[in-house]
Scaffold this motif. Structure first.
Motif, PDB file in Angstrom:
ATOM      1  N   TRP A  42     -35.213  28.802 -23.449  1.00 52.32           N
ATOM      2  CA  TRP A  42     -35.757  28.071 -22.311  1.00 52.32           C
ATOM      3  C   TRP A  42     -34.644  27.194 -21.732  1.00 52.32           C
ATOM      4  O   TRP A  42     -34.743  25.966 -21.709  1.00 52.32           O
ATOM      5  CB  TRP A  42     -36.928  27.183 -22.733  1.00 52.32           C
ATOM      6  N   GLY A  43     -33.630  27.802 -21.231  1.00 47.38           N
ATOM      7  CA  GLY A  43     -32.445  27.077 -20.774  1.00 47.38           C
ATOM      8  C   GLY A  43     -32.694  26.068 -19.672  1.00 47.38           C
ATOM      9  O   GLY A  43     -31.870  25.188 -19.437  1.00 47.38           O
ATOM     10  N   ASN A  44     -33.807  26.170 -18.986  1.00 45.01           N
ATOM     11  CA  ASN A  44     -34.085  25.270 -17.861  1.00 45.01           C
ATOM     12  C   ASN A  44     -34.752  23.965 -18.288  1.00 45.01           C
ATOM     13  O   ASN A  44     -35.037  23.105 -17.451  1.00 45.01           O
ATOM     14  CB  ASN A  44     -34.959  25.972 -16.815  1.00 45.01           C
ATOM     15  N   ILE A  45     -35.029  23.792 -19.581  1.00 45.73           N
ATOM     16  CA  ILE A  45     -35.686  22.567 -20.063  1.00 45.73           C
ATOM     17  C   ILE A  45     -34.637  21.665 -20.710  1.00 45.73           C
ATOM     18  O   ILE A  45     -33.989  22.048 -21.683  1.00 45.73           O
ATOM     19  CB  ILE A  45     -36.801  22.883 -21.072  1.00 45.73           C
ATOM     20  N   SER A  46     -34.489  20.461 -20.166  1.00 48.40           N
ATOM     21  CA  SER A  46     -33.500  19.526 -20.713  1.00 48.40           C
ATOM     22  C   SER A  46     -34.103  18.179 -21.077  1.00 48.40           C
ATOM     23  O   SER A  46     -33.498  17.424 -21.831  1.00 48.40           O
ATOM     24  CB  SER A  46     -32.360  19.315 -19.707  1.00 48.40           C
ATOM     25  N   ASN A  47     -35.298  17.861 -20.544  1.00 51.77           N
ATOM     26  CA  ASN A  47     -35.937  16.575 -20.801  1.00 51.77           C
ATOM     27  C   ASN A  47     -37.075  16.726 -21.806  1.00 51.77           C
ATOM     28  O   ASN A  47     -37.808  17.726 -21.785  1.00 51.77           O
ATOM     29  CB  ASN A  47     -36.486  15.975 -19.508  1.00 51.77           C
ATOM     30  N   VAL A  48     -37.242  15.742 -22.672  1.00 58.60           N
ATOM     31  CA  VAL A  48     -38.250  15.812 -23.723  1.00 58.60           C
ATOM     32  C   VAL A  48     -39.663  15.870 -23.141  1.00 58.60           C
ATOM     33  O   VAL A  48     -40.546  16.537 -23.693  1.00 58.60           O
ATOM     34  CB  VAL A  48     -38.098  14.616 -24.699  1.00 58.60           C
ATOM     35  N   GLU A  49     -39.890  15.202 -22.004  1.00 58.11           N
ATOM     36  CA  GLU A  49     -41.236  15.184 -21.422  1.00 58.11           C
ATOM     37  C   GLU A  49     -41.646  16.533 -20.827  1.00 58.11           C
ATOM     38  O   GLU A  49     -42.813  16.754 -20.501  1.00 58.11           O
ATOM     39  CB  GLU A  49     -41.356  14.085 -20.365  1.00 58.11           C
ATOM     40  N   ASP A  50     -40.676  17.445 -20.688  1.00 53.39           N
ATOM     41  CA  ASP A  50     -40.979  18.768 -20.121  1.00 53.39           C
ATOM     42  C   ASP A  50     -41.338  19.798 -21.188  1.00 53.39           C
ATOM     43  O   ASP A  50     -41.620  20.957 -20.870  1.00 53.39           O
ATOM     44  CB  ASP A  50     -39.783  19.275 -19.310  1.00 53.39           C
ATOM     45  N   ILE A  51     -41.291  19.403 -22.460  1.00 54.12           N
ATOM     46  CA  ILE A  51     -41.660  20.329 -23.536  1.00 54.12           C
ATOM     47  C   ILE A  51     -43.175  20.486 -23.523  1.00 54.12           C
ATOM     48  O   ILE A  51     -43.915  19.527 -23.723  1.00 54.12           O
ATOM     49  CB  ILE A  51     -41.177  19.809 -24.902  1.00 54.12           C
ATOM     50  N   SER A  52     -43.630  21.699 -23.291  1.00 51.28           N
ATOM     51  CA  SER A  52     -45.065  21.955 -23.118  1.00 51.28           C
ATOM     52  C   SER A  52     -45.682  22.584 -24.350  1.00 51.28           C
ATOM     53  O   SER A  52     -44.987  22.946 -25.312  1.00 51.28           O
ATOM     54  CB  SER A  52     -45.269  22.881 -21.918  1.00 51.28           C
ATOM     55  N   GLN A  53     -46.997  22.758 -24.294  1.00 52.15           N
ATOM     56  CA  GLN A  53     -47.712  23.450 -25.367  1.00 52.15           C
ATOM     57  C   GLN A  53     -47.192  24.876 -25.530  1.00 52.15           C
ATOM     58  O   GLN A  53     -47.056  25.374 -26.651  1.00 52.15           O
ATOM     59  CB  GLN A  53     -49.207  23.470 -25.062  1.00 52.15           C
ATOM     60  N   THR A  54     -46.911  25.529 -24.421  1.00 51.87           N
ATOM     61  CA  THR A  54     -46.412  26.913 -24.463  1.00 51.87           C
ATOM     62  C   THR A  54     -45.081  26.985 -25.187  1.00 51.87           C
ATOM     63  O   THR A  54     -44.839  27.893 -25.989  1.00 51.87           O
ATOM     64  CB  THR A  54     -46.254  27.468 -23.031  1.00 51.87           C
ATOM     65  N   VAL A  55     -44.202  26.017 -24.935  1.00 52.09           N
ATOM     66  CA  VAL A  55     -42.902  25.987 -25.595  1.00 52.09           C
ATOM     67  C   VAL A  55     -43.083  25.825 -27.110  1.00 52.09           C
ATOM     68  O   VAL A  55     -42.438  26.526 -27.900  1.00 52.09           O
ATOM     69  CB  VAL A  55     -42.037  24.834 -25.040  1.00 52.09           C
ATOM     70  N   VAL A  56     -43.971  24.933 -27.508  1.00 56.73           N
ATOM     71  CA  VAL A  56     -44.210  24.698 -28.939  1.00 56.73           C
ATOM     72  C   VAL A  56     -44.749  25.956 -29.612  1.00 56.73           C
ATOM     73  O   VAL A  56     -44.304  26.341 -30.696  1.00 56.73           O
ATOM     74  CB  VAL A  56     -45.184  23.516 -29.135  1.00 56.73           C
ATOM     75  N   ARG A  57     -45.718  26.603 -28.971  1.00 55.71           N
ATOM     76  CA  ARG A  57     -46.280  27.840 -29.548  1.00 55.71           C
ATOM     77  C   ARG A  57     -45.215  28.925 -29.645  1.00 55.71           C
ATOM     78  O   ARG A  57     -45.170  29.695 -30.614  1.00 55.71           O
ATOM     79  CB  ARG A  57     -47.462  28.319 -28.694  1.00 55.71           C
ATOM     80  N   ASP A  58     -44.355  29.000 -28.634  1.00 57.65           N
ATOM     81  CA  ASP A  58     -43.275  29.997 -28.631  1.00 57.65           C
ATOM     82  C   ASP A  58     -42.301  29.718 -29.770  1.00 57.65           C
ATOM     83  O   ASP A  58     -41.819  30.644 -30.441  1.00 57.65           O
ATOM     84  CB  ASP A  58     -42.552  29.955 -27.279  1.00 57.65           C
ATOM     85  N   PHE A  59     -42.011  28.438 -30.017  1.00 54.94           N
ATOM     86  CA  PHE A  59     -41.103  28.066 -31.105  1.00 54.94           C
ATOM     87  C   PHE A  59     -41.709  28.430 -32.454  1.00 54.94           C
ATOM     88  O   PHE A  59     -41.013  28.939 -33.345  1.00 54.94           O
ATOM     89  CB  PHE A  59     -40.811  26.568 -31.045  1.00 54.94           C
ATOM     90  N   LYS A  60     -43.005  28.208 -32.610  1.00 54.97           N
ATOM     91  CA  LYS A  60     -43.669  28.562 -33.862  1.00 54.97           C
ATOM     92  C   LYS A  60     -43.596  30.083 -34.081  1.00 54.97           C
ATOM     93  O   LYS A  60     -43.324  30.544 -35.195  1.00 54.97           O
ATOM     94  CB  LYS A  60     -45.131  28.118 -33.843  1.00 54.97           C
ATOM     95  N   SER A  61     -43.802  30.853 -33.041  1.00 54.51           N
ATOM     96  CA  SER A  61     -43.705  32.317 -33.153  1.00 54.51           C
ATOM     97  C   SER A  61     -42.301  32.741 -33.552  1.00 54.51           C
ATOM     98  O   SER A  61     -42.110  33.660 -34.363  1.00 54.51           O
ATOM     99  CB  SER A  61     -44.081  32.975 -31.824  1.00 54.51           C
ATOM    100  N   PHE A  62     -41.308  32.045 -32.989  1.00 48.94           N
ATOM    101  CA  PHE A  62     -39.914  32.323 -33.335  1.00 48.94           C
ATOM    102  C   PHE A  62     -39.675  32.069 -34.823  1.00 48.94           C
ATOM    103  O   PHE A  62     -39.053  32.884 -35.522  1.00 48.94           O
ATOM    104  CB  PHE A  62     -38.989  31.453 -32.490  1.00 48.94           C
ATOM    105  N   LEU A  63     -40.159  30.939 -35.327  1.00 45.74           N
ATOM    106  CA  LEU A  63     -39.980  30.610 -36.741  1.00 45.74           C
ATOM    107  C   LEU A  63     -40.657  31.633 -37.645  1.00 45.74           C
ATOM    108  O   LEU A  63     -40.111  32.036 -38.685  1.00 45.74           O
ATOM    109  CB  LEU A  63     -40.545  29.215 -37.038  1.00 45.74           C
ATOM    110  N   GLU A  64     -41.849  32.072 -37.248  1.00 51.12           N
ATOM    111  CA  GLU A  64     -42.600  33.036 -38.061  1.00 51.12           C
ATOM    112  C   GLU A  64     -41.921  34.404 -38.103  1.00 51.12           C
ATOM    113  O   GLU A  64     -42.119  35.169 -39.052  1.00 51.12           O
ATOM    114  CB  GLU A  64     -44.020  33.171 -37.512  1.00 51.12           C
TER     115      GLU A  64
END
Length: 302
Positions: A42-64
């Motif tokens: 997600w190269g277009n996200i640089s600010n902490v307030e822009d981290i969304s639910q979708t990003v978190v779910r995507d990160f969890k899928s990546f870890l799994e």
């Protein structure tokens, strides 16, 4: 706020709150993994307030889906949960600081359910005796160093100190006549007394005979007046190699906790170990995985 800045501020906060060095390092590794993945995915996200639910779910899928390079297997659920918990703590911290997230990332963090099992390992009395015997048999090691090695081992296994507490012990913190060790720098700045028995006193007395008053600390090295945490860990690693018994500083403390819990219950163990939450101590009353393995060895059918 930039993500890198947010992470740096939070890690500084953890250090100020006197979280252990290992805890801060663990969080730092989790954040580094997340930021590397975020930059690649997600190269277009640089600010902490822009981290969304979708990003978190995507990160969890990546870890799994990720494979551990050392084992070739997928990441353990505990490892995945550690990363998610680190993120959650970061979000909670900055939400409390007034950061307005565009989407609530906290609600998207769902940990992987894990059955409660005790994976702690404690040493047997025979193993502890083997370690002490191995110290006596050390070659090219003077009596002074042997006395210090034995004193370090015996305080860890007979008094259950954390390695940081052991490193910070001063000469005046050991009261031989009363059979007490005074912990002035416990976790959370908690002050406590830990009693010790006659055998421990004899080993400590032997080391004090070599100490020479060269340092205000109980343990010191040739290079420093205070034996560092890393130096203690290195000492244990070397003894583990020489004895062929796999053990760590923490396992010596766990051995103490197990013995006290068995003899006097978890309330006594919690007090002596300096636990603020008795649930932390409860693991010493539960069978370890090693004990469960031993329990099923004789009941398997061919």
């Amino acid at each position: 706020m930039k993500i890198q800045e947010a992470v740096a501020r939070y890690l500084e906060y953890l250090s100020v709150e006197e979280k252990s060095e290992n805890t801060v390092k663990g969080y730092a590794m989790c954040f580094k993994r997340f930021m590397q993945w975020l930059d690649a995915s997600w190269g277009n996200i640089s600010n902490v307030e822009d981290i969304s639910q979708t990003v978190v779910r995507d990160f969890k899928s990546f870890l799994e889906s990720r494979t551990d390079r050392r084992t070739g297997k997928k990441l353990a659920p505990n490892t995945i949960n550690q990363n998610l918990n680190a993120l959650k703590s970061l979000f909670v911290f900055f939400k409390g600081k007034g950061i307005n997230f565009r989407s609530d990332p906290i609600s998207a963090i769902k940990l992987i359910p894990i059955a409660s099992q005790n994976d702690y390992r404690w040493l047997t009395r025979q193993e502890v005796n083997q370690i002490l015997h191995a110290i006596e048999m050390l070659k090219r090691t003077g009596e002074k160093r042997k006395a210090m090695y034995k004193a370090v081992i015996i305080i860890l296994v007979n008094c259950g100190l954390r390695v940081e507490e052991l490193s910070e012990l001063g000469l005046t913190d050991v009261v031989l006549d009363s059979g007490l060790i005074v912990i002035r720098s416990g976790k959370g700045e908690k002050y406590r007394h830990v009693p010790f028995n006659v055998k421990t006193r004899d080993i400590l007395q032997r080391w004090l005979g070599h100490h020479g008053g060269k340092s205000p600390f109980l343990f010191y090295s040739q290079r420093s007046q205070q034996l560092s945490v890393r130096a203690i860990q290195h000492m244990i690693e070397k003894l583990s190699e020489q004895t062929k018994i796999k053990f760590t500083v923490h396992q010596l403390r766990h051995t103490y906790g197990k013995q006290v819990a068995n003899e006097r219950g978890i309330e006594a163990a919690a007090t002596l170990l300096g636990h603020s939450n008795i649930q932390t101590t409860r693991r010493y009353t539960q069978p370890s995985l090693q004990e469960l393995r031993e329990a099923v060895e004789g009941i398997e059918f061919e």
